[in-house]
Design an enzyme around this catalytic site. Structure first.
Site, PDB file in Angstrom:
ATOM      1  N   ILE A   1       0.829  -1.198   0.000  1.00 39.79           N
ATOM      2  CA  ILE A   1       0.000   0.000   0.000  1.00 39.79           C
ATOM      3  C   ILE A   1       0.866   1.251   0.000  1.00 39.79           C
ATOM      4  O   ILE A   1       0.562   2.234  -0.678  1.00 39.79           O
ATOM      5  CB  ILE A   1      -0.947  -0.007   1.212  1.00 39.79           C
ATOM      6  CG1 ILE A   1      -1.976  -1.136   1.082  1.00 39.79           C
ATOM      7  CG2 ILE A   1      -1.655   1.336   1.353  1.00 39.79           C
ATOM      8  CD1 ILE A   1      -2.851  -1.316   2.310  1.00 39.79           C
TER       9      ILE A   1
ATOM     10  N   ASP B   1      12.833   3.823  11.770  1.00 45.20           N
ATOM     11  CA  ASP B   1      11.967   2.964  12.579  1.00 45.20           C
ATOM     12  C   ASP B   1      10.929   3.857  13.250  1.00 45.20           C
ATOM     13  O   ASP B   1      11.245   4.634  14.161  1.00 45.20           O
ATOM     14  CB  ASP B   1      12.805   2.233  13.624  1.00 45.20           C
ATOM     15  CG  ASP B   1      11.977   1.332  14.536  1.00 45.20           C
ATOM     16  OD1 ASP B   1      10.743   1.308  14.390  1.00 45.20           O
ATOM     17  OD2 ASP B   1      12.586   0.666  15.394  1.00 45.20           O
TER      18      ASP B   1
ATOM     19  N   ASN C   1       1.373   4.956   7.196  1.00 47.48           N
ATOM     20  CA  ASN C   1       0.976   3.668   6.644  1.00 47.48           C
ATOM     21  C   ASN C   1       1.791   2.511   7.221  1.00 47.48           C
ATOM     22  O   ASN C   1       1.373   1.361   7.137  1.00 47.48           O
ATOM     23  CB  ASN C   1       1.147   3.722   5.111  1.00 47.48           C
ATOM     24  CG  ASN C   1       1.125   2.364   4.473  1.00 47.48           C
ATOM     25  OD1 ASN C   1       0.076   1.744   4.331  1.00 47.48           O
ATOM     26  ND2 ASN C   1       2.300   1.860   4.082  1.00 47.48           N
TER      27      ASN C   1
ATOM     28  N   SER D   1      -5.693   2.703   9.315  1.00 42.57           N
ATOM     29  CA  SER D   1      -6.140   1.779  10.352  1.00 42.57           C
ATOM     30  C   SER D   1      -6.557   0.456   9.708  1.00 42.57           C
ATOM     31  O   SER D   1      -5.923  -0.009   8.764  1.00 42.57           O
ATOM     32  CB  SER D   1      -7.284   2.396  11.159  1.00 42.57           C
ATOM     33  OG  SER D   1      -7.656   1.558  12.235  1.00 42.57           O
ATOM     34  N   SER D   2      -7.626  -0.132  10.180  1.00 41.46           N
ATOM     35  CA  SER D   2      -8.068  -1.432   9.674  1.00 41.46           C
ATOM     36  C   SER D   2      -9.519  -1.649  10.057  1.00 41.46           C
ATOM     37  O   SER D   2      -9.988  -1.152  11.095  1.00 41.46           O
ATOM     38  CB  SER D   2      -7.205  -2.554  10.274  1.00 41.46           C
ATOM     39  OG  SER D   2      -7.768  -3.828  10.030  1.00 41.46           O
TER      40      SER D   2
ATOM     41  N   TYR E   1      -2.796  -6.284  17.380  1.00 41.77           N
ATOM     42  CA  TYR E   1      -3.023  -5.498  16.171  1.00 41.77           C
ATOM     43  C   TYR E   1      -4.253  -4.611  16.321  1.00 41.77           C
ATOM     44  O   TYR E   1      -4.212  -3.410  16.016  1.00 41.77           O
ATOM     45  CB  TYR E   1      -3.192  -6.445  14.978  1.00 41.77           C
ATOM     46  CG  TYR E   1      -3.359  -5.749  13.656  1.00 41.77           C
ATOM     47  CD1 TYR E   1      -2.255  -5.275  12.957  1.00 41.77           C
ATOM     48  CD2 TYR E   1      -4.614  -5.587  13.083  1.00 41.77           C
ATOM     49  CE1 TYR E   1      -2.396  -4.647  11.722  1.00 41.77           C
ATOM     50  CE2 TYR E   1      -4.767  -4.959  11.859  1.00 41.77           C
ATOM     51  CZ  TYR E   1      -3.667  -4.490  11.182  1.00 41.77           C
ATOM     52  OH  TYR E   1      -3.818  -3.871   9.962  1.00 41.77           O
TER      53      TYR E   1
ATOM     54  N   LYS F   1      -4.422  -0.451  16.387  1.00 44.70           N
ATOM     55  CA  LYS F   1      -5.218   0.335  15.455  1.00 44.70           C
ATOM     56  C   LYS F   1      -6.291   1.152  16.175  1.00 44.70           C
ATOM     57  O   LYS F   1      -6.608   2.284  15.775  1.00 44.70           O
ATOM     58  CB  LYS F   1      -5.859  -0.581  14.407  1.00 44.70           C
ATOM     59  CG  LYS F   1      -4.869  -1.220  13.443  1.00 44.70           C
ATOM     60  CD  LYS F   1      -4.082  -0.187  12.655  1.00 44.70           C
ATOM     61  CE  LYS F   1      -3.295  -0.815  11.518  1.00 44.70           C
ATOM     62  NZ  LYS F   1      -2.468   0.177  10.795  1.00 44.70           N
TER      63      LYS F   1
ATOM     64  N   THR G   1      -1.714  -7.640  -0.722  1.00 41.21           N
ATOM     65  CA  THR G   1      -0.310  -7.291  -0.490  1.00 41.21           C
ATOM     66  C   THR G   1       0.367  -8.515   0.118  1.00 41.21           C
ATOM     67  O   THR G   1      -0.284  -9.538   0.376  1.00 41.21           O
ATOM     68  CB  THR G   1      -0.190  -6.119   0.492  1.00 41.21           C
ATOM     69  OG1 THR G   1      -0.756  -6.520   1.754  1.00 41.21           O
ATOM     70  CG2 THR G   1      -0.929  -4.890  -0.019  1.00 41.21           C
TER      71      THR G   1
END
Length: 256
Positions: free
Chosen positions: A17, A63, A90, A142-143, A156, A160, A191
């Site tokens: 992405i 990082d 991202n 985000s997700s 995870y 987010k 991806t």
């Protein structure tokens, strides 16, 4: 120095992405300051693709979970470009898919550091620079996991969710300075990370092999996400802020 073109900072721009974002924003007229952490060859490919479009691109190894590294990045971008007009956070990593009872402290600290703390460090450093732009915009990636959770993904999803809380607060703080803040929440995307997720949850060879199961005939591609971000950082979205937009082709859950 002042840049002739608007400047976009894109973290995790080496692949997937992030690369699609860099290419699309370059197509829109942005010069690109991209970050990468592990794959220098991929970062060089992104740089070449952007430069082929006639735009300037510098790729910085950084990082995002390290506040010192991010402070140095902000200073270097300001020196190299003289301005920042759009920021897209991202960069991200996956968690190991373990239940909460089996998750080690180091795992959750690692994932939260990249997704939530990394976004905080980046926005904290770049917000004062964005205030000088006439089109300042921040997009945090985000997700759909935050609204469609599944077992085994607590680190995870927590990362987010914290990122989204940051976006809500930051949007209220920065609107008086003319900076817009929005969240894009993809579902499954074709991806490398999406391929691993598809294999783990469905046994499919890769994410694209689930195309036929999607309501619109295909799994979301990186370019689809980049198109949405392109709109959000454009002048066409000058009145859009504080929004969370999901992009998943009508199927937020990852199933056959």
């Amino acid at each position: 120095m002042t840049n002739d073109n608007p400047v976009a900072v894109v973290t995790g721009a080496g692949r997937g992405i992030g690369r699609a974002l860099a290419i699309r924003l370059a197509t829109d007229g942005f010069d690109v300051a991209g970050t990468w952490n592990r794959d220098e060859k991929a970062a060089d490919e992104t740089k070449s693709r952007v430069e082929d479009l006639g735009r300037r691109c510098l790729m910085y190894r950084s990082d995002v979970s390290d506040p010192g590294a991010t402070a140095s990045l902000v200073e270097q971008v300001a020196s190299d470009f003289g301005q920042v007009d759009a920021v897209v956070h991202n960069a991200g990593i996956a968690s190991r898919g373990r239940f909460v009872s089996d998750t080690e402290p180091a795992e959750i600290q690692r994932v939260l550091a990249v997704h939530a703390l990394g976004a905080f460090y980046l926005c904290s450093g770049l917000a004062p620079i964005l205030r000088k732009s006439t089109r300042g915009s921040i997009v945090l990636m985000s997700s759909v996991a935050t609204s469609n959770p599944s077992p085994g993904g607590a680190p995870y999803m927590m990362g987010k969710a914290a990122l989204e809380a940051l976006a809500q607060t930051l949007g209220l703080e920065e609107r008086t300075h003319g900076t817009r803040v929005n969240v894009v929440a993809p579902g499954l995307v074709a991806t490398d990370m999406g391929d691993r997720l598809a294999r783990a949850l469905t046994g499919a060879d890769d994410a694209a092999s689930l195309d036929a199961a999607m309501p619109f005939g295909r799994v979301t591609r990186p370019a689809d996400v980049a198109d949405l971000v392109s709109f959000l950082v454009s002048n066409a979205a000058a009145q859009v802020t504080g929004q969370r937009i999901e992009i998943h082709g009508g199927k937020p859950e990852v199933t056959r």
